[in-house]
Design a protein around this motif. Structure first.
Motif, PDB file in Angstrom:
ATOM      1  N   LEU A   1      14.188 -19.302 -18.968  1.00 42.18           N
ATOM      2  CA  LEU A   1      12.949 -18.645 -18.546  1.00 42.18           C
ATOM      3  C   LEU A   1      13.169 -17.589 -17.456  1.00 42.18           C
ATOM      4  O   LEU A   1      12.234 -17.207 -16.757  1.00 42.18           O
ATOM      5  CB  LEU A   1      11.873 -19.651 -18.122  1.00 42.18           C
ATOM      6  CG  LEU A   1      11.311 -20.529 -19.244  1.00 42.18           C
ATOM      7  CD1 LEU A   1      10.100 -21.317 -18.735  1.00 42.18           C
ATOM      8  CD2 LEU A   1      10.891 -19.688 -20.463  1.00 42.18           C
ATOM      9  N   ASP A   2      14.402 -17.108 -17.321  1.00 42.20           N
ATOM     10  CA  ASP A   2      14.640 -15.933 -16.476  1.00 42.20           C
ATOM     11  C   ASP A   2      14.057 -14.699 -17.159  1.00 42.20           C
ATOM     12  O   ASP A   2      14.012 -14.632 -18.390  1.00 42.20           O
ATOM     13  CB  ASP A   2      16.148 -15.688 -16.295  1.00 42.20           C
ATOM     14  CG  ASP A   2      16.804 -16.769 -15.458  1.00 42.20           C
ATOM     15  OD1 ASP A   2      16.105 -17.366 -14.611  1.00 42.20           O
ATOM     16  OD2 ASP A   2      18.011 -17.022 -15.668  1.00 42.20           O
ATOM     17  N   ILE A   3      13.643 -13.718 -16.360  1.00 39.94           N
ATOM     18  CA  ILE A   3      13.197 -12.445 -16.940  1.00 39.94           C
ATOM     19  C   ILE A   3      14.425 -11.666 -17.409  1.00 39.94           C
ATOM     20  O   ILE A   3      15.352 -11.441 -16.634  1.00 39.94           O
ATOM     21  CB  ILE A   3      12.400 -11.616 -15.917  1.00 39.94           C
ATOM     22  CG1 ILE A   3      11.046 -12.297 -15.670  1.00 39.94           C
ATOM     23  CG2 ILE A   3      12.181 -10.181 -16.419  1.00 39.94           C
ATOM     24  CD1 ILE A   3      10.088 -11.505 -14.819  1.00 39.94           C
ATOM     25  N   VAL A   4      14.441 -11.295 -18.686  1.00 40.57           N
ATOM     26  CA  VAL A   4      15.577 -10.530 -19.196  1.00 40.57           C
ATOM     27  C   VAL A   4      15.245  -9.056 -19.363  1.00 40.57           C
ATOM     28  O   VAL A   4      16.128  -8.222 -19.555  1.00 40.57           O
ATOM     29  CB  VAL A   4      16.103 -11.103 -20.536  1.00 40.57           C
ATOM     30  CG1 VAL A   4      16.722 -12.472 -20.314  1.00 40.57           C
ATOM     31  CG2 VAL A   4      15.007 -11.167 -21.586  1.00 40.57           C
ATOM     32  N   GLY A   5      13.952  -8.733 -19.299  1.00 38.50           N
ATOM     33  CA  GLY A   5      13.574  -7.331 -19.434  1.00 38.50           C
ATOM     34  C   GLY A   5      12.072  -7.166 -19.433  1.00 38.50           C
ATOM     35  O   GLY A   5      11.326  -8.145 -19.308  1.00 38.50           O
ATOM     36  N   VAL A   6      11.641  -5.906 -19.540  1.00 33.79           N
ATOM     37  CA  VAL A   6      10.219  -5.605 -19.691  1.00 33.79           C
ATOM     38  C   VAL A   6      10.043  -4.576 -20.799  1.00 33.79           C
ATOM     39  O   VAL A   6      10.893  -3.702 -20.988  1.00 33.79           O
ATOM     40  CB  VAL A   6       9.579  -5.044 -18.388  1.00 33.79           C
ATOM     41  CG1 VAL A   6       9.507  -6.118 -17.311  1.00 33.79           C
ATOM     42  CG2 VAL A   6      10.322  -3.815 -17.882  1.00 33.79           C
ATOM     43  N   GLU A   7       8.937  -4.702 -21.544  1.00 35.13           N
ATOM     44  CA  GLU A   7       8.581  -3.661 -22.510  1.00 35.13           C
ATOM     45  C   GLU A   7       7.523  -2.766 -21.874  1.00 35.13           C
ATOM     46  O   GLU A   7       6.509  -3.251 -21.358  1.00 35.13           O
ATOM     47  CB  GLU A   7       8.030  -4.256 -23.811  1.00 35.13           C
ATOM     48  CG  GLU A   7       7.580  -3.148 -24.778  1.00 35.13           C
ATOM     49  CD  GLU A   7       7.048  -3.657 -26.124  1.00 35.13           C
ATOM     50  OE1 GLU A   7       6.936  -4.887 -26.313  1.00 35.13           O
ATOM     51  OE2 GLU A   7       6.747  -2.800 -26.982  1.00 35.13           O
ATOM     52  N   ALA A   8       7.775  -1.455 -21.902  1.00 35.08           N
ATOM     53  CA  ALA A   8       6.799  -0.492 -21.406  1.00 35.08           C
ATOM     54  C   ALA A   8       5.774  -0.212 -22.505  1.00 35.08           C
ATOM     55  O   ALA A   8       6.144   0.074 -23.644  1.00 35.08           O
ATOM     56  CB  ALA A   8       7.500   0.809 -21.009  1.00 35.08           C
TER      57      ALA A   8
END
Ligand code: C2E
Ligand code: CA
Ligand code: CA
Ligand code: CA
Length: 276
Positions: free
Chosen positions: A52-59
């Motif tokens: 459940l670590d953040i691996v990225g974001v979608e813009a």
């Protein structure tokens, strides 16, 4: 009767005119919105299914409309397409995303990857690569989400060329909305993407339906056997998340964890680890 008929004609004529006026007005609004820099990205985090670590974001594109408030793409993309300005919006979103990422870095926030959506029109553009000139990003931290339908046109040299050159620049390629087009499996071989994103219409029914679950399991297996990461979109409940984790899905994105949000809110979200 004659009078009646004329009234009816005038009625239809009127509503036709207002329809045209409304969309002409939207078109004008979009053009002045572009001039006034009212388009900006919101960001939806993606999570490692296990840690459940953040691996990225979608813009995701948003329009800060002066009177209507914050608008989502369904309100402006169809008209923007008619105006041929979607590639321009894509470029704005890309630049702003890179700019925000330098802000996150300065604040010591760890957001390993940013994904942006790239329209078909942009992928056909022979100047796509030139347009990336002067943009600063580290290889492996930026990825382009491409719609599966693009790859039906595998004979187009510009597309094949652009994808190869994007990869050379260290930009990852993701196939978006996987499973909704016709090219699914073929596109994986043609493009050799880093990642495929299973469309939410395939994810949402997995809770109640064993055969839907098996379908998603097969897609995950195909991805794994080809060394392609698999993202599930539209993960709306923890039950979805648990099933997908069980099936070996790599990455989860959806309202169960976080909706798209402004850069400011993202900063708070990551700092406070709101999803844990
Ligand atoms: P997409 O690329 O498939 O993006 C995912 C959409 O699903 C987003 O809608 C997101 O807000 C929404 N979503 C996320 N999690 C959930 C969930 O758990 N449940 C449900 N029901 N929906 C969820 P949004 O932001 O309205 O964007 C719609 C579409 O517009 C995108 O679909 C993408 O195709 C297009 N789009 C957005 N931004 C851009 C852009 O900058 N450029 C281009 N060319 N297209 C864009
Ligand atoms: Ca997308
Ligand atoms: Ca998608
Ligand atoms: Ca979609």
């Amino acid at each position: 009767a004659k009078k009646n008929g004329r009234n009816r004609f005038e009625f239809f004529n009127e509503s036709l005119k207002t329809g045209i006026i409304r969309s002409k007005r939207l078109a004008d609004d979009i053009l002045s919105g572009l001039e006034r820099q009212e388009f900006l990205p919101h960001f939806q985090p993606q999570f490692d299914a296990r840690t459940l670590d953040i691996v990225g974001v979608e813009a995701l594109a948003r329009w800060e409309h002066p009177t209507e408030g914050l608008l989502t793409p369904d309100a402006f993309l169809p008209t923007a397409e008619e105006l041929d300005v979607v590639p321009m919006i894509d470029q704005i979103i890309l630049k702003q995303t890179l700019w925000q990422s330098t802000r996150w870095k300065a604040l010591n926030l760890h957001i390993p990857k940013m994904s942006v959506n790239v329209s078909a029109g942009r992928l056909y553009d022979p100047n796509l690569i030139d347009g990336l000139d002067g943009l600063a990003f580290e290889p492996g931290t930026l990825s382009f989400e491409l719609l599966e339908s693009i790859f039906l046109d595998d004979n187009n040299e510009t597309i094949v060329d652009n994808i190869a050159r994007l990869k050379q620049l260290g930009i990852e390629i993701e196939i978006d909305d996987f499973g909704t087009g016709f090219a699914s499996i073929v596109s994986l071989i043609q493009v050799r993407p880093t990642t495929l994103k299973i469309d939410r219409c395939l994810i949402q029914p997995i809770v109640g339906c064993e055969s839907q679950r098996r379908l998603v399991a097969s897609i995950i297996d195909i991805g794994q056997s080809l060394g392609i990461k698999v993202v599930a979109e539209g993960v709306e409940t923890m039950e979805h998340a648990a099933i997908l984790r069980e099936l070996g899905c790599d990455t989860l994105q959806g309202y169960a964890f976080a909706a798209p949000m402004s850069s400011d809110r993202l900063i708070e979200f990551v700092r406070r680890q709101h999803w844990r």
